[in-house]
Design an enzyme around this catalytic site. Structure first.
Site, short mmCIF file in Angstrom:
data_model
loop_
_atom_site.label_atom_id
_atom_site.label_comp_id
_atom_site.label_asym_id
_atom_site.label_seq_id
_atom_site.Cartn_x
_atom_site.Cartn_y
_atom_site.Cartn_z
N PRO A 88 -61.19 17.59 -44.92
CA PRO A 88 -61.71 16.24 -45.18
C PRO A 88 -61.20 15.68 -46.50
CG PRO A 88 -63.49 17.74 -44.57
CD PRO A 88 -62.28 18.58 -44.81
N GLU A 115 -66.77 27.03 -45.27
CA GLU A 115 -66.87 25.95 -46.27
C GLU A 115 -65.49 25.52 -46.76
OE1 GLU A 115 -69.96 24.75 -46.45
OE2 GLU A 115 -70.30 26.42 -45.07
N ARG A 153 -46.27 12.80 -28.83
CA ARG A 153 -45.99 11.64 -27.97
C ARG A 153 -44.92 10.72 -28.56
NH1 ARG A 153 -48.39 7.05 -29.26
NH2 ARG A 153 -48.61 6.20 -27.17
N ASP A 168 -46.95 0.37 -28.43
CA ASP A 168 -48.39 0.51 -28.28
C ASP A 168 -49.13 0.15 -29.56
OD1 ASP A 168 -48.28 4.15 -28.29
OD2 ASP A 168 -47.59 2.67 -29.72
N1 4GX Z 1 -59.96 16.43 -40.86
N2 4GX Z 1 -62.87 20.07 -41.40
C1 4GX Z 1 -61.73 22.08 -42.23
C2 4GX Z 1 -62.97 23.74 -43.53
C3 4GX Z 1 -62.10 23.46 -44.70
C4 4GX Z 1 -62.55 22.73 -45.81
C5 4GX Z 1 -61.71 22.54 -46.88
C6 4GX Z 1 -60.05 23.76 -45.70
C7 4GX Z 1 -60.45 23.07 -46.82
C8 4GX Z 1 -61.44 18.03 -41.07
C9 4GX Z 1 -61.26 16.64 -40.97
C10 4GX Z 1 -62.74 18.70 -41.23
C11 4GX Z 1 -64.17 20.62 -41.81
C12 4GX Z 1 -61.85 21.06 -41.13
C13 4GX Z 1 -64.01 21.64 -42.91
N3 4GX Z 1 -60.85 23.96 -44.65
N4 4GX Z 1 -60.25 18.57 -41.03
N5 4GX Z 1 -63.03 22.66 -42.54
N6 4GX Z 1 -62.19 15.68 -40.99
O1 4GX Z 1 -63.75 18.03 -41.25
O2 4GX Z 1 -59.33 17.61 -40.90
#
Ligand code: 4GX
Length: 254
Positions: A88, A115, A153, A168
């Protein structure tokens, strides 16, 4: 294009990669997705990949050694291959980012769980970070699949359109115009006459206006960056004036 994916749950990818366009892209040889189980790089007898965080706070953090070993096992050093962590905290993945990745011969996706990952993984082995949007997933796997799908795609030949998907939504910088197919009337709703007319110039002009109308109504923010002709701007001005008139009447009614 070759994409290496590092994950604790390689089984999650079987569905999306084994159906439809992603299956076809791989069969065509346009796309190779290589899945790597991070747990294979754990070294203790319990095959540990996560630990509680230093400083407390609950949850678990992916420990650095197995993850960095997994990355180093797939990425030849010094070749400038992007190693992208899904999280995130990354740059928000959009169509421009999809085009950038579609131009690369090889890149790596790292799926975090729990986490997150020990910060030293970022410092030593990650070159880029992408987020698919402002919400929290349980892991990076679904995010990785979204990225792979949006990029695949765009590869030449994958959509059957040898030029790539250039007409698109988001490629034009606008939302898409409405689509219709047979029958000509469904539950009393008719297909717009212009689409049945066979008059190509009129069809194109109608589609452009409807794309502008949709974008104005649903995603006006996109109009700030879309390439617009003088005709487009005149049409948008008409839409804006109609809206002002509607609001004026609303205020008058009280
Ligand atoms: N877009 N998540 C990853 C664990 C995490 C946290 C920090 C690495 C670093 C997400 C998103 C997403 C939740 C995937 C936390 N891994 N990933 N995860 N939105 O929410 O890509």
């Amino acid at each position: 294009m070759r994409i290496d994916v590092l994950t604790l749950f390689p089984g999650m990818f079987a569905g999306p990669l084994g159906e439809s366009m992603l299956k076809r892209a791989q069969e065509m040889g346009a796309l190779t997705v290589a899945l790597h189980d991070i747990r294979n790089h754990a070294t203790d007898k319990h095959r540990t990949v996560d630990e509680p965080p230093y400083g407390g706070g609950g949850g678990m953090v992916m420990k650095p050694e197995p993850l960095v070993a997994a990355i180093e096992a797939v990425v030849p050093p010094g070749e400038g291959i992007p190693v992208i962590l899904l999280s995130p905290q990354g740059r928000v993945f959009d169509q421009a980012a999809a085009f950038e990745l579609a131009a690369l011969p090889r890149w790596v996706l790292v799926c975090g769980h729990y986490e997150g990952v020990d910060e030293r993984v970022r410092e030593t082995a990650i070159t880029d970070e992408l987020s698919i949007g402002d919400y929290v997933l349980t892991g990076g796997e679904l995010a990785a699949m979204v990225v792979i799908d949006a990029v695949a795609r765009l590869l030449p030949g994958v959509l059957g359109d040898p030029t790539g998907a250039t007409d698109d939504s988001h490629a034009t910088g606008l939302l898409e115009y409405p689509h219709y197919t047979r029958p000509p009337v469904f539950r009393g709703l008719a297909v717009p006459d212009v689409l049945l007319s066979g008059h190509e110039a009129n069809v194109n002009a109608w589609r452009r206006r409807e794309a502008l109308r949709r974008t104005w109504e649903r995603r006006p923010d996109m109009l700030l960056n879309a390439p617009l002709s003088e005709t487009d701007r005149e049409f948008l001005l008409e839409l804006a004036e109609e809206e002002i008139d509607r609001k004026r009447r609303q205020v008058r009614r009280g």
